[in-house]
Scaffold this active site. Structure first.
Site, PDB file in Angstrom:
ATOM      1  N   CYS A 100       0.827  -1.206   0.000  1.00  0.00           N
ATOM      2  CA  CYS A 100       0.000   0.000   0.000  1.00  0.00           C
ATOM      3  C   CYS A 100       0.862   1.256   0.000  1.00  0.00           C
ATOM      4  O   CYS A 100       0.579   2.226  -0.711  1.00  0.00           O
ATOM      5  CB  CYS A 100      -0.926  -0.024   1.212  1.00  0.00           C
ATOM      6  N   CYS A 196      -4.236  -1.935   5.975  1.00  0.00           N
ATOM      7  CA  CYS A 196      -4.066  -0.577   5.468  1.00  0.00           C
ATOM      8  C   CYS A 196      -5.322  -0.111   4.729  1.00  0.00           C
ATOM      9  O   CYS A 196      -5.756  -0.740   3.764  1.00  0.00           O
ATOM     10  CB  CYS A 196      -2.857  -0.545   4.527  1.00  0.00           C
TER      11      CYS A 196
END
Length: 362
Positions: A100, A196
Site C-alpha cells: 500500500c 491498510c
C-alpha cells in the site's frame, strides 16, 4: 525549505495532524489531501472513513490549510487488494501495508502531487531521512516502538526522497502532547489498526467475503488427525489461538502451534514443540534497495516482522532472489511478509519472503 509548497497526506489521525501543524510552523505552504481507498463500506462499526474524513476536515480547519478528498479505491483494489487475496489463496500471510505504501501513499499520491506541480509530499510516518553528498538515506525514527521504516522499506528511494517526515525526531507521547497543547480534537484519538485503509475488523468474517472456506484436516507432525480447519488462508504460521483443538502431549497439557500449511493435501500441520517453529534461513525476491550497492551490506541485520528487534544475518545474492541466513534461529518466519534490512539505524531496503527453511529440516 521555508516557503516551499508541500502536500500533506491527512488521514484524520493525530500523527498526520501534528505533522501538518509542524509544517505550517516551519513556514511551508501546506495543502492536504484525504485519501479514501476502500469503497466496500458495509455499514458496520469497522468502516471509519466517514468519521476519519470529518476529523481531517476539522484538523484542516484548525490549521487553516485547504483539504481535498481523493478516491483511489479502484487503484487500491487493482494494485494492492487483488495481490493480497492472491497471496492468501497461495497459502501465504501477506503484508498489504508495505504494498500500500509503495503503490498508493508514495505512488498515486506522488502522481497527484506531480499533477499539481508540487515537488514535496509529507506524511505522519515515524521515520527519518538524511542526505549527505547528494546521497539519500532512510533511517529509523527516534521512537523505535513506533518506527515505521519496515513499512516504508518497499518504496523506491527516488520517491522517499521527495517526502518529508515531520515526526522524525518525536515520540508518540510528544506528538500527543503537541496535539493537546495546540487544541487539536484528535489528540487522544486511538491509533488506527488492521489492514491498510480497511481498518480493524473481525478478520475471519471479512476474509470470508473474498476467500473460499475449504475445510480440511489438522494433523500433527506424526500425520495424526487432531482436528479440522476451516480453510488454510485463515491461519498463519506460529498461530496458537483459534485452532479448536486440545493441548495434551505425553500426558502434559501443552499448546498447539501452526507449523505448516500443506497446499497439496489441504492439511494444516500443527506442533506442540516450539522448536519446530524455528527458521534460520529464508529465500526472498522482489527486492527494493535503498542503497547504491547492496552487496556491500551482505553482513547486516534484518527484521521479518514489524517491531521485531533487527537480527544479525548474512545475505547471499542470486540472480533474481536472495538467500538470508540468520545468526540465531527466528520463530515462525512467514512467506508473504517482508524482510527489511538495516545497518544501524539505516534502512537498506527489503524483499518479499517466499520460502523458509526450518532448522529441524536440516
Amino acid at each position: 525549505m521555508k516557503g516551499s509548497n508541500v502536500i500533506l497526506g491527512l488521514s484524520g489521525g493525530v500523527d498526520s495532524a501534528v505533522a501538518g501543524a509542524l509544517l505550517v510552523e516551519r513556514g511551508y505552504n501546506v495543502t492536504a489531501v484525504f485519501m479514501k481507498n476502500w469503497d466496500e463500506d458495509d455499514g458496520t462499526e469497522y468502516c471509519t472513513a466517514e468519521a476519519d474524513y470529518a476529523d481531517a476536515c476539522a484538523i484542516a480547519d484548525s490549521l487553516k490549510i485547504p483539504l481535498e478528498p481523493i478516491n483511489f479505491a479502484h487503484e487500491y483494489w487493482e494494485r494492492v487488494f487483488a495481490q493480497f487475496l492472491k497471496q492468501y489463496n497461495h497459502g501465504w500471510t501477506p503484508n498489504p501495508d508495505v504494498l500500500c505504501n509503495r503503490e498508493i501513499k508514495f505512488g498515486l499520491f506522488l502522481e497527484y502531487a506531480n499533477a499539481q506541480g508540487v515537488e514535496l509530499i509529507a506524511t505522519g510516518h515515524y521515520a527519518r531521512t538524511e542526505t549527505h553528498d547528494g546521497e539519500f538515506s532512510l533511517h529509523r525514527g527516534v521512537d523505535l516502538q513506533k518506527d515505521q521504516t519496515y513499512f516504508l522499506s518497499g518504496v523506491p528511494r527516488s520517491k522517499l526522497a521527495r517526502c518529508l517526515f515531520p515526526l522524525a525526531e518525536l515520540t508518540k507521547t510528544e506528538v500527543r502532547k503537541i496535539a493537546r497543547e495546540i487544541g487539536l480534537s484528535v489528540h487522544d484519538k486511538k491509533d488506527s489498526t488492521g489492514i491498510c485503509f480497511i481498518g480493524k475488523r473481525r478478520f475471519k468474517d471479512f476474509l470470508a467475503r473474498y476467500v473460499k472456506q475449504d475445510k480440511g484436516e489438522i494433523v500433527d507432525t506424526s500425520d495424526r488427525v487432531v482436528g479440522e480447519h476451516i480453510g488454510l488462508p485463515y491461519y498463519t504460521l506460529g498461530q496458537r489461538t483459534g485452532l479448536g483443538i486440545g493441548g495434551r502431549r505425553k500426558g502434559v497439557e501443552a499448546p498447539w502451534y501452526v507449523m505448516q500449511k500443506n497446499q497439496r493435501t489441504n492439511q494444516l500441520v500443527v506442533t506442540q514443540n516450539d522448536c519446530d517453529l524455528l527458521n534460520d534461513e529464508l529465500e526472498a525476491d522482489s527486492m527494493n534497495w535503498l542503497v547504491n550497492d547492496p552487496h556491500e551490506y551482505a553482513e547486516c541485520e534484518a527484521m521479518v516482522r514489524h517491531r521485531q528487534p533487527p537480527q544479525t544475518c548474512a545475505i547471499t545474492f542470486k540472480d533474481k532472489h536472495i538467500q538470508i541466513h540468520f545468526k540465531a534461529p527466528q520463530r515462525a518466519i512467514t512467506p508473504g511478509q517482508y524482510a527489511a534490512f538495516y545497518q544501524g539505524t539505516r534502512c537498506l531496503g527489503s524483499a518479499l519472503i517466499n520460502k523458509v527453511f526450518p532448522v529441524n529440516d536440516r
